[in-house]
Scaffold this motif. Sequence first.
Motif, PDB file in Angstrom:
ATOM      1  N   ARG A   1       4.406  -4.925   9.715  1.00  0.00           N
ATOM      2  CA  ARG A   1       5.552  -4.020   9.664  1.00  0.00           C
ATOM      3  C   ARG A   1       6.297  -4.113   8.323  1.00  0.00           C
ATOM      4  NH1 ARG A   1       8.967  -2.707  13.904  1.00  0.00           N
ATOM      5  NH2 ARG A   1       8.391  -4.617  15.037  1.00  0.00           N
ATOM      6  N   LYS A   2       6.527  -5.332   7.875  1.00  0.00           N
ATOM      7  CA  LYS A   2       7.343  -5.536   6.677  1.00  0.00           C
ATOM      8  C   LYS A   2       6.800  -4.757   5.489  1.00  0.00           C
ATOM      9  CE  LYS A   2       9.162  -9.156   3.647  1.00  0.00           C
ATOM     10  NZ  LYS A   2       9.217 -10.621   3.382  1.00  0.00           N
ATOM     11  N   ASP A   3       5.492  -4.751   5.330  1.00  0.00           N
ATOM     12  CA  ASP A   3       4.868  -4.059   4.192  1.00  0.00           C
ATOM     13  C   ASP A   3       4.333  -2.681   4.573  1.00  0.00           C
ATOM     14  OD1 ASP A   3       5.305  -6.289   2.515  1.00  0.00           O
ATOM     15  OD2 ASP A   3       3.504  -7.264   3.315  1.00  0.00           O
ATOM     16  N   ASN A   4       4.629  -2.247   5.818  1.00  0.00           N
ATOM     17  CA  ASN A   4       4.145  -0.957   6.318  1.00  0.00           C
ATOM     18  C   ASN A   4       2.625  -0.854   6.168  1.00  0.00           C
ATOM     19  OD1 ASN A   4       4.628   1.544   7.579  1.00  0.00           O
ATOM     20  ND2 ASN A   4       4.621   2.627   5.625  1.00  0.00           N
ATOM     21  N   LYS A   5       1.947  -1.906   6.595  1.00  0.00           N
ATOM     22  CA  LYS A   5       0.494  -1.981   6.475  1.00  0.00           C
ATOM     23  C   LYS A   5      -0.188  -1.232   7.614  1.00  0.00           C
ATOM     24  CE  LYS A   5      -3.277  -5.367   6.548  1.00  0.00           C
ATOM     25  NZ  LYS A   5      -3.606  -6.820   6.698  1.00  0.00           N
ATOM     26  N   ASP A   6      -0.996  -0.248   7.262  1.00  0.00           N
ATOM     27  CA  ASP A   6      -1.846   0.488   8.207  1.00  0.00           C
ATOM     28  C   ASP A   6      -1.090   0.954   9.456  1.00  0.00           C
ATOM     29  OD1 ASP A   6      -4.154   1.647   9.169  1.00  0.00           O
ATOM     30  OD2 ASP A   6      -4.934  -0.206  10.046  1.00  0.00           O
ATOM     31  N   PRO A   7      -0.020   1.715   9.308  1.00  0.00           N
ATOM     32  CA  PRO A   7       0.720   2.186  10.495  1.00  0.00           C
ATOM     33  C   PRO A   7      -0.065   3.255  11.254  1.00  0.00           C
ATOM     34  CG  PRO A   7       1.585   3.227   8.521  1.00  0.00           C
ATOM     35  CD  PRO A   7       0.565   2.225   8.052  1.00  0.00           C
ATOM     36  N   LYS A   8      -0.016   3.160  12.577  1.00  0.00           N
ATOM     37  CA  LYS A   8      -0.580   4.186  13.453  1.00  0.00           C
ATOM     38  C   LYS A   8       0.556   4.678  14.353  1.00  0.00           C
ATOM     39  CE  LYS A   8      -4.733   3.304  11.899  1.00  0.00           C
ATOM     40  NZ  LYS A   8      -5.416   4.247  10.967  1.00  0.00           N
ATOM     41  N   CYS A   9       0.682   5.981  14.458  1.00  0.00           N
ATOM     42  CA  CYS A   9       1.871   6.464  15.166  1.00  0.00           C
ATOM     43  C   CYS A   9       1.574   7.710  15.995  1.00  0.00           C
ATOM     44  CB  CYS A   9       2.998   6.752  14.181  1.00  0.00           C
ATOM     45  SG  CYS A   9       2.654   8.075  13.013  1.00  0.00           S
ATOM     46  N   LEU A  10       2.506   7.964  16.896  1.00  0.00           N
ATOM     47  CA  LEU A  10       2.514   9.210  17.653  1.00  0.00           C
ATOM     48  C   LEU A  10       3.959   9.657  17.807  1.00  0.00           C
ATOM     49  CD1 LEU A  10       3.563   8.541  20.784  1.00  0.00           C
ATOM     50  CD2 LEU A  10       1.256   7.650  21.005  1.00  0.00           C
ATOM     51  N   LYS A  11       4.137  10.952  17.943  1.00  0.00           N
ATOM     52  CA  LYS A  11       5.459  11.548  18.157  1.00  0.00           C
ATOM     53  C   LYS A  11       5.332  12.492  19.346  1.00  0.00           C
ATOM     54  CE  LYS A  11       9.784  12.572  17.022  1.00  0.00           C
ATOM     55  NZ  LYS A  11      10.129  13.171  15.719  1.00  0.00           N
ATOM     56  N   ASN A  12       6.096  12.222  20.398  1.00  0.00           N
ATOM     57  CA  ASN A  12       6.026  13.019  21.621  1.00  0.00           C
ATOM     58  C   ASN A  12       7.285  13.859  21.795  1.00  0.00           C
ATOM     59  OD1 ASN A  12       3.672  11.645  22.134  1.00  0.00           O
ATOM     60  ND2 ASN A  12       4.552  10.310  23.688  1.00  0.00           N
ATOM     61  N   TYR A  13       7.095  15.063  22.295  1.00  0.00           N
ATOM     62  CA  TYR A  13       8.220  15.896  22.722  1.00  0.00           C
ATOM     63  C   TYR A  13       8.045  16.194  24.206  1.00  0.00           C
ATOM     64  CZ  TYR A  13       9.139  16.610  17.759  1.00  0.00           C
ATOM     65  OH  TYR A  13       9.408  16.412  16.421  1.00  0.00           O
ATOM     66  N   HIS A  14       9.068  15.877  24.965  1.00  0.00           N
ATOM     67  CA  HIS A  14       9.090  16.164  26.395  1.00  0.00           C
ATOM     68  C   HIS A  14      10.124  17.270  26.618  1.00  0.00           C
ATOM     69  CE1 HIS A  14       6.948  12.326  27.087  1.00  0.00           C
ATOM     70  NE2 HIS A  14       7.782  11.826  26.191  1.00  0.00           N
ATOM     71  N   PHE A  15       9.668  18.468  26.932  1.00  0.00           N
ATOM     72  CA  PHE A  15      10.570  19.602  27.169  1.00  0.00           C
ATOM     73  C   PHE A  15      10.802  19.752  28.667  1.00  0.00           C
ATOM     74  CE2 PHE A  15       8.290  20.634  23.223  1.00  0.00           C
ATOM     75  CZ  PHE A  15       9.329  20.940  22.365  1.00  0.00           C
ATOM     76  N   LEU A  16      12.054  19.837  29.064  1.00  0.00           N
ATOM     77  CA  LEU A  16      12.421  19.988  30.470  1.00  0.00           C
ATOM     78  C   LEU A  16      13.112  21.334  30.637  1.00  0.00           C
ATOM     79  CD1 LEU A  16      11.597  17.172  31.448  1.00  0.00           C
ATOM     80  CD2 LEU A  16      13.052  16.842  29.443  1.00  0.00           C
ATOM     81  N   THR A  17      12.544  22.211  31.455  1.00  0.00           N
ATOM     82  CA  THR A  17      13.122  23.529  31.704  1.00  0.00           C
ATOM     83  C   THR A  17      13.343  23.698  33.198  1.00  0.00           C
ATOM     84  OG1 THR A  17      11.904  24.424  29.799  1.00  0.00           O
ATOM     85  CG2 THR A  17      12.857  26.008  31.336  1.00  0.00           C
ATOM     86  N   PRO A  18      14.591  23.567  33.674  1.00  0.00           N
ATOM     87  CA  PRO A  18      14.846  23.696  35.117  1.00  0.00           C
ATOM     88  C   PRO A  18      14.492  25.083  35.629  1.00  0.00           C
ATOM     89  CG  PRO A  18      16.740  22.737  33.972  1.00  0.00           C
ATOM     90  CD  PRO A  18      15.819  23.270  32.916  1.00  0.00           C
ATOM     91  N   ILE A  19      13.822  25.129  36.761  1.00  0.00           N
ATOM     92  CA  ILE A  19      13.624  26.382  37.482  1.00  0.00           C
ATOM     93  C   ILE A  19      14.792  26.563  38.449  1.00  0.00           C
ATOM     94  CG2 ILE A  19      12.121  27.629  39.093  1.00  0.00           C
ATOM     95  CD1 ILE A  19       9.773  26.011  37.850  1.00  0.00           C
TER      96      ILE A  19
END
Length: 362
Positions: free
Chosen positions: A253-271
């Motif tokens: 982490r300190k040197d940002n060595k080989d980062p692997k990432c994901l970014k999720n969006y959870h959309f909630l739409t009430p019926i």
Amino acid sequence: MSAREPKAVDIMIRNAWYKVGFSGDFKTEVLQRHVICEKVLVFWRTAEGEVVGFDDRCCHKRMPISAGRFLEGGLVECPYHGLAFNSEGQCVKVPSAPGAPIPKRARLLPYKVIEQDGVVWVWPGDAKKIGDIRPPATPEIVSPDWERITGELHIKGNSVLMIENALDITHFYPLHGNTIGQSADSNIEFDMTTGETCGCESVTVTRQVDDYPQSDDFADILTHKMADSYSVQTMVGPGIIMAGRTLWPAGGRKDNKDPKCLKNYHFLTPIDRRSHKYTYVVNMPKGQMSGRDPSVRAVDRAKELLSVVFAEDIWAIEMQQEMCELPDGDYREVLLKSDLPLAQGRKILDAMYQKEIGEHSI
């Protein structure tokens, strides 16, 4: 909880931005019908490229406009008596009275729509309450540097239950014990902050742990088994949870060595108060590959994995909803230290709801 206080599953907030669909879902001059917060709405993309939204009832006899058709010049014709409306919702033609003036009130009720970063949003409540509130940015959805998978599920449960699910990782075990969950995950410390995102109250939960063994499935989609890990979940009002996780090899982490990432969006739409549409978007940097099989895209492995995980989440939420329908009697819910983020989320949502129904009663 007093007798007058609503359960979390009784809350439905109209004064908020909700996802209607993705930009690609709206073709030019094709009518779409959606039920959002107990309101039946019609949407279409105009010839000029703008997505517009209205109450789906014709102002004459309540006939669904979504059952109509387009005329020359971008006019929408009601299928019952032929009243025609322009893209601003104003009636411009009444076939049964061709020479008479058209009443000013002969129009479709409009709803505010914003198209941004590949997402079409609607505000199903009072437009005068929008103020500075805007939908949060979702740039990965349209970025060529990111790959993504999407899915849409209709859930027989209040959207607040899914919000609480998304803010929490202590349910990963035992609910997801066969995939992403480990019992030790429940002991990871978290930090919680509150603030404002895009003009709306928000709550953010972060977790950081180093040299920590990941589940086999997380290690597959994010490569590293022994890893430094950083995760974040942010609730922005009732319509979206934004979440992300980054893994580095242990000590990286300190040197940002080989980062692997994901970014999720959870959309909630009430019926309505008992069901909602849940849409997920999982984004990963282009070229990120599976840890088990480097010839397979990590995002494709995530799709296989999440089909199982989300099925488990839906089962739990629908079971909770079923129990919430019963009278509580002497039952009292017990919240734990790990529930602090969802308790803060409830506080924000309840304040929005109480303000809305208070203003409505004036």
